[in-house]
Design an enzyme around this catalytic site. Sequence first.
Site, short mmCIF file in Angstrom:
data_model
loop_
_atom_site.label_atom_id
_atom_site.label_comp_id
_atom_site.label_asym_id
_atom_site.label_seq_id
_atom_site.Cartn_x
_atom_site.Cartn_y
_atom_site.Cartn_z
N SER A 32 0.83 -1.22 0.00
CA SER A 32 0.00 0.00 0.00
C SER A 32 0.86 1.25 0.00
O SER A 32 0.35 2.37 0.08
CB SER A 32 -0.91 0.00 1.24
N ASN A 84 -1.52 -2.65 13.21
CA ASN A 84 -2.98 -2.58 13.26
C ASN A 84 -3.48 -1.38 14.08
O ASN A 84 -4.39 -0.66 13.65
CB ASN A 84 -3.56 -3.87 13.83
N THR A 137 -41.68 23.90 -8.36
CA THR A 137 -41.79 22.52 -7.89
C THR A 137 -41.99 21.71 -9.16
O THR A 137 -42.59 22.20 -10.12
CB THR A 137 -42.99 22.31 -6.94
N HIS A 138 -41.45 20.53 -9.21
CA HIS A 138 -41.49 19.70 -10.43
C HIS A 138 -40.87 20.43 -11.61
O HIS A 138 -41.18 20.14 -12.75
CB HIS A 138 -42.93 19.30 -10.77
N SER A 163 -16.38 24.81 -27.04
CA SER A 163 -16.58 23.56 -27.76
C SER A 163 -15.53 23.46 -28.86
O SER A 163 -15.13 24.47 -29.45
CB SER A 163 -17.98 23.52 -28.37
N LYS A 189 -20.26 28.26 -28.33
CA LYS A 189 -20.59 27.66 -27.03
C LYS A 189 -19.79 28.20 -25.86
O LYS A 189 -18.60 28.48 -25.98
CB LYS A 189 -20.36 26.14 -27.10
N ASN A 230 -19.88 26.53 -22.25
CA ASN A 230 -20.55 25.44 -21.54
C ASN A 230 -20.23 25.43 -20.05
O ASN A 230 -19.13 25.80 -19.64
CB ASN A 230 -20.12 24.10 -22.15
N GLU A 245 -21.16 20.45 -14.55
CA GLU A 245 -21.49 19.07 -14.93
C GLU A 245 -20.53 18.09 -14.27
O GLU A 245 -20.92 17.00 -13.84
CB GLU A 245 -21.44 18.93 -16.45
N TYR A 301 -8.70 -7.30 13.19
CA TYR A 301 -8.11 -6.73 11.98
C TYR A 301 -8.12 -7.75 10.85
O TYR A 301 -7.84 -8.93 11.05
CB TYR A 301 -6.66 -6.27 12.24
N GLN A 312 -7.21 -2.46 4.55
CA GLN A 312 -6.28 -1.61 3.81
C GLN A 312 -6.99 -0.89 2.64
O GLN A 312 -6.55 0.16 2.19
CB GLN A 312 -5.12 -2.47 3.28
N LYS A 318 -8.34 3.15 2.19
CA LYS A 318 -7.56 4.39 2.01
C LYS A 318 -7.79 5.13 0.70
O LYS A 318 -8.06 6.34 0.71
CB LYS A 318 -6.07 4.08 2.15
#
Length: 461
Positions: free
Chosen positions: A22, A108, A153-154, A275, A281, A283, A288, A315, A320, A323
């Site tokens: 690791s 450990n 809403t919606h 773009s 464009k 963007n 996103e 353990y 491991q 991480k």
Amino acid sequence: MKLWGGRFEKETEALVHSFSSSLSYDRRLAAHDLRVSEAHALALEECGVIDASEREAIVAALGELRAEMERGDFAFADEEDIHTAVERALVERLGEVGAKLRAARSRNDQVAADMRLFVKEESRRVMALLLELMGVILERAREHLGAVMPGFTHLQPAQPVLLSHHLMAYFEMFKRDAMRLGEAAARADLCPLGSGALAGVTFPLDRGMMADELGFGGITANSMDAVSDRDFVADFLYALCVLSVHLSRMAEEMVLWSTPRFGFMELDEAYATGSSIMPQKANPDLAELVRGKAGRMLGHLVSLLVMLKGLPLSYNRDLQEDKEGLFDAVDQAAAMLRVMTGALATATFDVVRMAEAAGEGFTNATDLADYLVRKGLPFLEAHAAAGRLVRACMEAGKRLEELSLEDFRAVEPRVDEDVYEHITVSACLNARDLPGGTAPARVEEALAEAEAWLESRRPRP
Ligand code: ARG
């Protein structure tokens, strides 16, 4: 090379070594690992396993290692993990004295302590970035106090709201995130040293002293739990996940608001991307990406929980795998926060377009129904009458406020001349005058409260 002494006759297969190593990523825990070793050396001295001069030599060597690692000229070999790399370097420098440090501990409890220190530190870093974003939200909300927009809403026009009210909805989400981050840090704030491999150690280490040395608020209660517990990582990942879900929702609104179809917001050119084929464009790629990364964050949380769910005490090497997801999650969260803070700070709101839209789509229909309630109609009848009036407007291509009194009375005779003053956009806003509502006076109150909250959370110099 086999580090674990005399039991083996064979070297580890290279494939197995590289599969289980690791070091490539847990070297990120180096600074924490060195601190943990210093605290351990102190405890070993106190219980007579090493003497004062040996402890001093160890602490000095650990200091050298720290300096080398900070400069980037520490020579890592092909060790299994950061703990063995540090031990190898200590033994190289101090010989037998360096070899004494392994008494009364295990990787450990060591890695559990490193991870807890890491979570505590990184939660502070994320918190500072989060508070910065929250500051920008409040700045933009104060700057635009009075600007109106349609609330949805919606994603259908619903009722007018203040832009500041909308922005401060995010402040509330992020406030909860700040609390969650604080709670995750508190959960990590117990020192597992002294748990050894799993059952505790046979030397009377002063666990409280080691915890104090490392800045922990206390010690863990059960050695077997302590070496296999990664709940604090799950708590932290969960806090980061929910935070990134909120960032993603905000990002989604940036995407929507900045499309010319909405036209509510323009990202600064420094935060928009072009773009390769379409010259016109600009963007919202950054938003996103934030939206996309929220999925990756959830992946890290799910991976950890699935990894934990089948582990027998205590353990297991599966641990491991805690991480890389954690490291990535914290880096991504920090990057997302930075980029959203910059984008929000520099964006332009088209308050004229927003104000126009605030009155489109019969957003005052609820207020018309409420007006009729005040004239004595039961709400169900008021709702139906307002609905018939909306229908009439749709057929005539008008807004509710463009109907004549006769038009109103044809549907509901109790309508008076005063209806017009109750269905303007500002009347709709002003009417929602209760705590948590969008009436300008309430939003101003909420803003002042939010500013005070943020001020109280800002780290003092
Ligand atoms: N690299 C290991 C981890 O991150 C350290 C503990 C290894 N302990 C062991 N007994 N193999 O979990």
